[in-house]
Design a protein around this motif. Structure first.
Motif, PDB file in Angstrom:
ATOM      1  N   THR A 153       2.556  11.949   0.968  1.00  0.00           N
ATOM      2  CA  THR A 153       3.717  12.230   0.112  1.00  0.00           C
ATOM      3  C   THR A 153       3.819  11.179  -0.989  1.00  0.00           C
ATOM      4  O   THR A 153       4.053  11.513  -2.158  1.00  0.00           O
ATOM      5  CB  THR A 153       5.009  12.276   0.938  1.00  0.00           C
ATOM      6  N   ILE A 154       3.613   9.907  -0.624  1.00  0.00           N
ATOM      7  CA  ILE A 154       3.652   8.832  -1.634  1.00  0.00           C
ATOM      8  C   ILE A 154       2.549   9.073  -2.665  1.00  0.00           C
ATOM      9  O   ILE A 154       2.772   8.943  -3.875  1.00  0.00           O
ATOM     10  CB  ILE A 154       3.495   7.450  -0.975  1.00  0.00           C
ATOM     11  N   ASN A 190       1.841  12.640  -9.498  1.00  0.00           N
ATOM     12  CA  ASN A 190       2.692  13.624 -10.164  1.00  0.00           C
ATOM     13  C   ASN A 190       2.509  15.040  -9.631  1.00  0.00           C
ATOM     14  O   ASN A 190       2.843  16.004 -10.314  1.00  0.00           O
ATOM     15  CB  ASN A 190       2.471  13.585 -11.685  1.00  0.00           C
ATOM     16  N   ALA A 191       2.007  15.146  -8.413  1.00  0.00           N
ATOM     17  CA  ALA A 191       1.872  16.457  -7.788  1.00  0.00           C
ATOM     18  C   ALA A 191       3.200  16.914  -7.199  1.00  0.00           C
ATOM     19  O   ALA A 191       3.411  18.104  -6.993  1.00  0.00           O
ATOM     20  CB  ALA A 191       0.810  16.403  -6.691  1.00  0.00           C
ATOM     21  N   LYS A 192       4.092  15.957  -6.955  1.00  0.00           N
ATOM     22  CA  LYS A 192       5.388  16.253  -6.342  1.00  0.00           C
ATOM     23  C   LYS A 192       6.419  15.266  -6.882  1.00  0.00           C
ATOM     24  O   LYS A 192       6.113  14.099  -7.086  1.00  0.00           O
ATOM     25  CB  LYS A 192       5.231  16.093  -4.824  1.00  0.00           C
ATOM     26  N   LEU A 193       7.623  15.754  -7.112  1.00  0.00           N
ATOM     27  CA  LEU A 193       8.714  14.880  -7.546  1.00  0.00           C
ATOM     28  C   LEU A 193       9.544  14.448  -6.339  1.00  0.00           C
ATOM     29  O   LEU A 193       9.903  15.279  -5.509  1.00  0.00           O
ATOM     30  CB  LEU A 193       9.636  15.610  -8.519  1.00  0.00           C
ATOM     31  N   LYS A 248       8.487   2.467   4.750  1.00  0.00           N
ATOM     32  CA  LYS A 248       9.815   2.003   4.332  1.00  0.00           C
ATOM     33  C   LYS A 248      10.736   3.169   3.978  1.00  0.00           C
ATOM     34  O   LYS A 248      11.948   3.085   4.159  1.00  0.00           O
ATOM     35  CB  LYS A 248       9.703   1.036   3.150  1.00  0.00           C
ATOM     36  N   LEU A 249      10.135   4.259   3.478  1.00  0.00           N
ATOM     37  CA  LEU A 249      10.911   5.432   3.057  1.00  0.00           C
ATOM     38  C   LEU A 249      10.962   6.525   4.122  1.00  0.00           C
ATOM     39  O   LEU A 249      11.662   7.519   3.942  1.00  0.00           O
ATOM     40  CB  LEU A 249      10.320   6.018   1.773  1.00  0.00           C
ATOM     41  N   THR A 307       0.858  -1.180   0.000  1.00  0.00           N
ATOM     42  CA  THR A 307       0.000   0.000   0.000  1.00  0.00           C
ATOM     43  C   THR A 307       0.899   1.236   0.000  1.00  0.00           C
ATOM     44  O   THR A 307       2.112   1.131   0.238  1.00  0.00           O
ATOM     45  CB  THR A 307      -0.885   0.038   1.251  1.00  0.00           C
ATOM     46  N   GLN A 308       0.299   2.384  -0.220  1.00  0.00           N
ATOM     47  CA  GLN A 308       1.065   3.631  -0.115  1.00  0.00           C
ATOM     48  C   GLN A 308       1.594   3.796   1.305  1.00  0.00           C
ATOM     49  O   GLN A 308       2.702   4.287   1.505  1.00  0.00           O
ATOM     50  CB  GLN A 308       0.202   4.832  -0.499  1.00  0.00           C
TER      51      GLN A 308
END
Length: 76
Positions: free
Chosen positions: A51-52, A58-61, A44-45, A37-38
């Motif tokens: 944010t995911i 594509n709202a944020k890189l 994990k990040l 899931t997101q």
């Protein structure tokens, strides 16, 4: 800015926006292939689920460091 890249046997022109969309689509695809899931990917990040979601829509890189960490998680 427009760049070209080889896709199969054809050269394709792409804009920065298209590259941006390509990244989000692939993050989602790779996450789903892992069955995550997101929320799982976010943990994990060390990122929020929102944010995911922003990366995938594509709202944020993601930063370069985050992209490297994702590549390692996804084995790509």
């Amino acid at each position: 800015e427009i760049t070209t890249r080889l896709v199969g046997s054809e050269m394709c022109k792409e804009t920065d926006t298209e590259r941006h969309n390509y990244i989000g689509d692939h993050i989602r695809k790779l996450r789903e292939e892992k069955g995550w899931t997101q929320q799982v990917l976010g943990k994990k990040l060390g990122k929020k689920t929102s944010t995911i979601s922003a990366y995938e829509t594509n709202a944020k890189l993601p930063s370069v460091d985050c992209l490297i960490e994702m590549a390692e998680l996804f084995d790509v």
